[in-house]
Scaffold this active site. Structure first.
Site, mmCIF file in Angstrom:
data_model
loop_
_atom_site.group_PDB
_atom_site.id
_atom_site.type_symbol
_atom_site.label_atom_id
_atom_site.label_comp_id
_atom_site.label_asym_id
_atom_site.label_seq_id
_atom_site.Cartn_x
_atom_site.Cartn_y
_atom_site.Cartn_z
ATOM 1 N N LYS A 247 -0.375 -0.850 10.926
ATOM 2 C CA LYS A 247 -1.318 -0.716 9.812
ATOM 3 C C LYS A 247 -2.531 -1.633 10.035
ATOM 4 C CE LYS A 247 -1.062 1.402 6.488
ATOM 5 N NZ LYS A 247 -1.457 2.808 6.155
ATOM 6 N N THR B 140 -1.851 -1.813 3.439
ATOM 7 C CA THR B 140 -0.802 -2.647 2.848
ATOM 8 C C THR B 140 -1.159 -4.132 2.934
ATOM 9 O OG1 THR B 140 1.460 -3.402 3.278
ATOM 10 C CG2 THR B 140 0.334 -2.449 5.120
ATOM 11 N N ASP B 141 -0.553 -4.928 2.064
ATOM 12 C CA ASP B 141 -0.735 -6.389 2.151
ATOM 13 C C ASP B 141 0.053 -6.978 3.327
ATOM 14 O OD1 ASP B 141 1.841 -6.048 1.144
ATOM 15 O OD2 ASP B 141 1.629 -7.543 -0.458
ATOM 16 N N GLU B 142 0.937 -6.155 3.941
ATOM 17 C CA GLU B 142 1.780 -6.694 5.026
ATOM 18 C C GLU B 142 0.957 -7.047 6.264
ATOM 19 O OE1 GLU B 142 5.588 -4.717 5.457
ATOM 20 O OE2 GLU B 142 5.524 -4.044 3.386
ATOM 21 N N TYR C 233 5.592 -2.046 11.866
ATOM 22 C CA TYR C 233 4.876 -1.321 10.800
ATOM 23 C C TYR C 233 3.570 -2.021 10.456
ATOM 24 C CZ TYR C 233 3.560 -0.094 5.999
ATOM 25 O OH TYR C 233 2.846 0.259 4.877
HETATM 26 P P1 NAD Z 1 5.679 7.781 2.394
HETATM 27 O O1 NAD Z 1 6.449 7.458 3.626
HETATM 28 O O2 NAD Z 1 6.387 8.037 1.116
HETATM 29 O O3 NAD Z 1 4.762 9.080 2.655
HETATM 30 C C1 NAD Z 1 4.038 9.260 3.829
HETATM 31 C C2 NAD Z 1 3.539 10.689 3.860
HETATM 32 O O4 NAD Z 1 2.791 10.856 5.087
HETATM 33 C C3 NAD Z 1 4.654 11.732 3.873
HETATM 34 O O5 NAD Z 1 4.363 12.792 2.996
HETATM 35 C C4 NAD Z 1 4.670 12.215 5.311
HETATM 36 O O6 NAD Z 1 5.098 13.564 5.452
HETATM 37 C C5 NAD Z 1 3.219 12.042 5.728
HETATM 38 N N1 NAD Z 1 3.076 11.871 7.173
HETATM 39 C C6 NAD Z 1 3.760 11.009 7.973
HETATM 40 N N2 NAD Z 1 3.381 11.175 9.252
HETATM 41 C C7 NAD Z 1 2.413 12.124 9.251
HETATM 42 C C8 NAD Z 1 1.639 12.723 10.269
HETATM 43 N N3 NAD Z 1 1.779 12.370 11.545
HETATM 44 N N4 NAD Z 1 0.720 13.657 9.933
HETATM 45 C C9 NAD Z 1 0.579 14.025 8.624
HETATM 46 N N5 NAD Z 1 1.315 13.530 7.636
HETATM 47 C C10 NAD Z 1 2.208 12.575 7.929
HETATM 48 O O7 NAD Z 1 4.627 6.604 2.267
HETATM 49 P P2 NAD Z 1 4.052 5.882 0.963
HETATM 50 O O8 NAD Z 1 4.978 4.804 0.568
HETATM 51 O O9 NAD Z 1 3.635 6.889 -0.029
HETATM 52 O O10 NAD Z 1 2.762 5.183 1.575
HETATM 53 C C11 NAD Z 1 1.510 5.870 1.614
HETATM 54 C C12 NAD Z 1 0.467 4.948 2.220
HETATM 55 O O11 NAD Z 1 0.340 3.778 1.437
HETATM 56 C C13 NAD Z 1 0.818 4.484 3.637
HETATM 57 O O12 NAD Z 1 -0.374 4.473 4.388
HETATM 58 C C14 NAD Z 1 1.355 3.081 3.434
HETATM 59 O O13 NAD Z 1 1.117 2.293 4.572
HETATM 60 C C15 NAD Z 1 0.546 2.622 2.244
HETATM 61 N N6 NAD Z 1 1.194 1.606 1.397
HETATM 62 C C16 NAD Z 1 2.472 1.803 0.932
HETATM 63 C C17 NAD Z 1 3.042 0.854 0.101
HETATM 64 C C18 NAD Z 1 4.418 1.041 -0.477
HETATM 65 O O14 NAD Z 1 4.934 0.135 -1.134
HETATM 66 N N7 NAD Z 1 5.065 2.169 -0.309
HETATM 67 C C19 NAD Z 1 2.318 -0.296 -0.261
HETATM 68 C C20 NAD Z 1 1.019 -0.458 0.234
HETATM 69 C C21 NAD Z 1 0.462 0.507 1.043
HETATM 70 P P1 TYD Z 2 11.357 -2.646 1.459
HETATM 71 O O1 TYD Z 2 11.530 -1.850 0.213
HETATM 72 O O2 TYD Z 2 11.837 -2.060 2.747
HETATM 73 O O3 TYD Z 2 9.801 -2.998 1.556
HETATM 74 P P2 TYD Z 2 9.025 -4.036 2.565
HETATM 75 O O4 TYD Z 2 9.920 -4.416 3.667
HETATM 76 O O5 TYD Z 2 7.891 -3.183 3.035
HETATM 77 O O6 TYD Z 2 8.608 -5.175 1.725
HETATM 78 O O7 TYD Z 2 12.061 -4.050 1.284
HETATM 79 C C1 TYD Z 2 11.741 -4.894 0.203
HETATM 80 C C2 TYD Z 2 12.541 -6.173 0.359
HETATM 81 O O8 TYD Z 2 13.939 -5.855 0.207
HETATM 82 C C3 TYD Z 2 12.421 -6.804 1.731
HETATM 83 O O9 TYD Z 2 12.448 -8.217 1.596
HETATM 84 C C4 TYD Z 2 13.651 -6.333 2.480
HETATM 85 C C5 TYD Z 2 14.687 -6.212 1.369
HETATM 86 N N1 TYD Z 2 15.704 -5.157 1.590
HETATM 87 C C6 TYD Z 2 17.074 -5.489 1.510
HETATM 88 O O10 TYD Z 2 17.439 -6.641 1.238
HETATM 89 N N2 TYD Z 2 17.972 -4.497 1.719
HETATM 90 C C7 TYD Z 2 17.623 -3.227 2.016
HETATM 91 O O11 TYD Z 2 18.521 -2.361 2.231
HETATM 92 C C8 TYD Z 2 16.235 -2.896 2.084
HETATM 93 C C9 TYD Z 2 15.781 -1.514 2.415
HETATM 94 C C10 TYD Z 2 15.308 -3.901 1.860
#
Ligand code: NAD
Ligand code: TYD
Length: 347
Positions: free
Chosen positions: A159, A130-132, A155
């Site tokens: 990461k 992630t960019d975080e 989180y």
């Molecule tokens: P998500 O929470 O939707 O899915 C995570 C998946 O991992 C689920 O299917 C869960 O069952 C599985 N999982 C969790 N713990 C596990 C374990 N201990 N063993 C095996 N499986 C396990 O997450 P996502 O949003 O699809 O993110 C996927 C990846 O991309 C993550 O590594 C996240 O850090 C990264 N990422 C997400 C975002 C975003 O905006 N969602 C952005 C950048 C990077």
């Molecule tokens: P989120 O979707 O949780 O992603 P991230 O924190 O990883 O960027 O949140 C996106 C933005 O929205 C973040 O600035 C937090 C805000 N947010 C709210 O204002 N209310 C909410 O209920 C949630 C879940 C997020």
């Protein structure tokens, strides 16, 4: 036949990656390894579950003996690692779960690859991040691949730690790796705890839309199908040892995004203009809330030829349509444990 392990394939982004690889690469065999936590849902992959080049393995990446056994049996050529605990608010409530899955789980996978790959020739460990990890930007500037790591939430700290372990296995043992750091994703199959799917669900149910703080926080949004395409490009064309930033060139202040969402939802639900926006409620801010994320994605554009394919308006509109057409999915994932989470977080 190339054997590829995708972890976390039952989750949001992982399901789009698995579908893309299974459908586009019939000469690959994709094993989807997932523990099926609250965020994992095999329904996300219903349309490809019978494909001959797809296998599902239920396993927890924190369980090293189980992971090693799967690696020994399958002899994978490559790993695309997405399994993670992924929600910032949950990491604030329970940081240890993030240490276990994101740090220990990643090291378990690295170690299993190291132990079973007799030669690293032609192998690849692709870590999706992630960019975080870069922390927070002020009003100006963009994250580049050279931005120093400065994570603020449990989180992002977990990461960042996993990214460092991937690099360390590369430097120390020569494990061929690649990392990509992506901005906020949105799209179908997104669990309704993150901003966009939570607010879509709440608008459907006429529940308050809890905007943290003053809503003047900025995120850079990317359609999940474009992220899956970027992962495909990086996996096939990226160089070992490199990091690629992936982003949408699409910054939105939360409050502006929420207003756009409300406007689109009013139109799609046939409500009076302004109805959904009445649900906006400003609530207590998230502790350690990062002000702004924004990605400079020129490296992946210039070196690998990837760029986003849909505009935000198109992506958001089809995302809303997906949730409106899949309300059974929403009902299922928001029943049971979700209700407890929701009450603790918002009521
Ligand atoms: P998500 O929470 O939707 O899915 C995570 C998946 O991992 C689920 O299917 C869960 O069952 C599985 N999982 C969790 N713990 C596990 C374990 N201990 N063993 C095996 N499986 C396990 O997450 P996502 O949003 O699809 O993110 C996927 C990846 O991309 C993550 O590594 C996240 O850090 C990264 N990422 C997400 C975002 C975003 O905006 N969602 C952005 C950048 C990077
Ligand atoms: P989120 O979707 O949780 O992603 P991230 O924190 O990883 O960027 O949140 C996106 C933005 O929205 C973040 O600035 C937090 C805000 N947010 C709210 O204002 N209310 C909410 O209920 C949630 C879940 C997020």
């Amino acid at each position: 036949m190339k054997k590829i392990l995708v972890t976390g394939g039952a989750g949001f982004i992982g399901s789009h990656v698995v579908r893309r690889f299974v459908k586009n690469y019939p000469t690959y065999h994709i094993t989807n390894l997932d523990a099926l936590t609250y965020a994992g849902n095999l329904e996300n992959l219903k349309d490809i579950e019978d494909y001959a080049n797809y296998t599902f393995a239920k396993a927890d990446i924190t369980d090293y003996p189980a992971i090693l056994k799967i690696f020994k049996q399958a002899n994978f050529d490559a790993v695309i690692h997405l399994a993670a605990e992924s929600h910032v608010d949950r990491s604030i409530n329970d940081p240890m779960a993030f240490v276990r899955t994101n740090v220990l789980g990643t090291v378990n996978l690295l170690q299993a690859a190291r132990e079973t790959w007799a030669s690293f020739e032609g192998k690849r460990f692709y870590h999706v991040s992630t960019d975080e990890v870069y922390g927070s930007l002020g009003e100006n500037g963009l994250f580049t691949e050279e931005t120093p790591y400065d994570p603020n939430s449990p989180y992002s700290a977990s990461k960042a730690s996993s990214d460092h372990f991937v690099r360390a296995y590369g430097e120390t043992y020569g494990l061929p790796y690649l990392i990509s750091n992506c901005s906020n994703n949105y799209g179908p199959n997104h669990f309704p705890e993150k901003l966009i799917p939570l607010f879509i669900n709440n608008i459907i149910e006429n529940k308050p839309l809890p905007v943290y703080g003053d809503g003047n926080y900025t995120r850079d949004w990317l359609y999940v199908i474009d992220h899956a395409a970027a992962i495909d490009q990086a996996f096939h064309k990226g160089k070992n040892g490199e990091t690629y930033n992936i982003g949408g060139f699409n910054e939105w202040k939360n409050i502006d995004l929420v207003n756009l969402l409300c406007q689109l939802m009013d139109e799609k639900l046939g409500r009076e203009a302004g109805d959904s926006a009445k649900l906006i409620t400003f609530v207590k801010d998230r502790p350690g809330h990062d002000l702004r994320y924004a990605i400079d994605a020129t490296k992946i554009k210039h070196q690998l030829g990837w760029e986003p394919s849909v505009t935000f308006e198109e992506g958001l509109s089809s995302t809303i349509d997906w949730y409106l057409n899949n309300q059974e999915w929403l009902t299922r994932v928001t029943s049971g444990a979700y209700q407890t989470y929701y009450k603790e977080q918002y009521e």
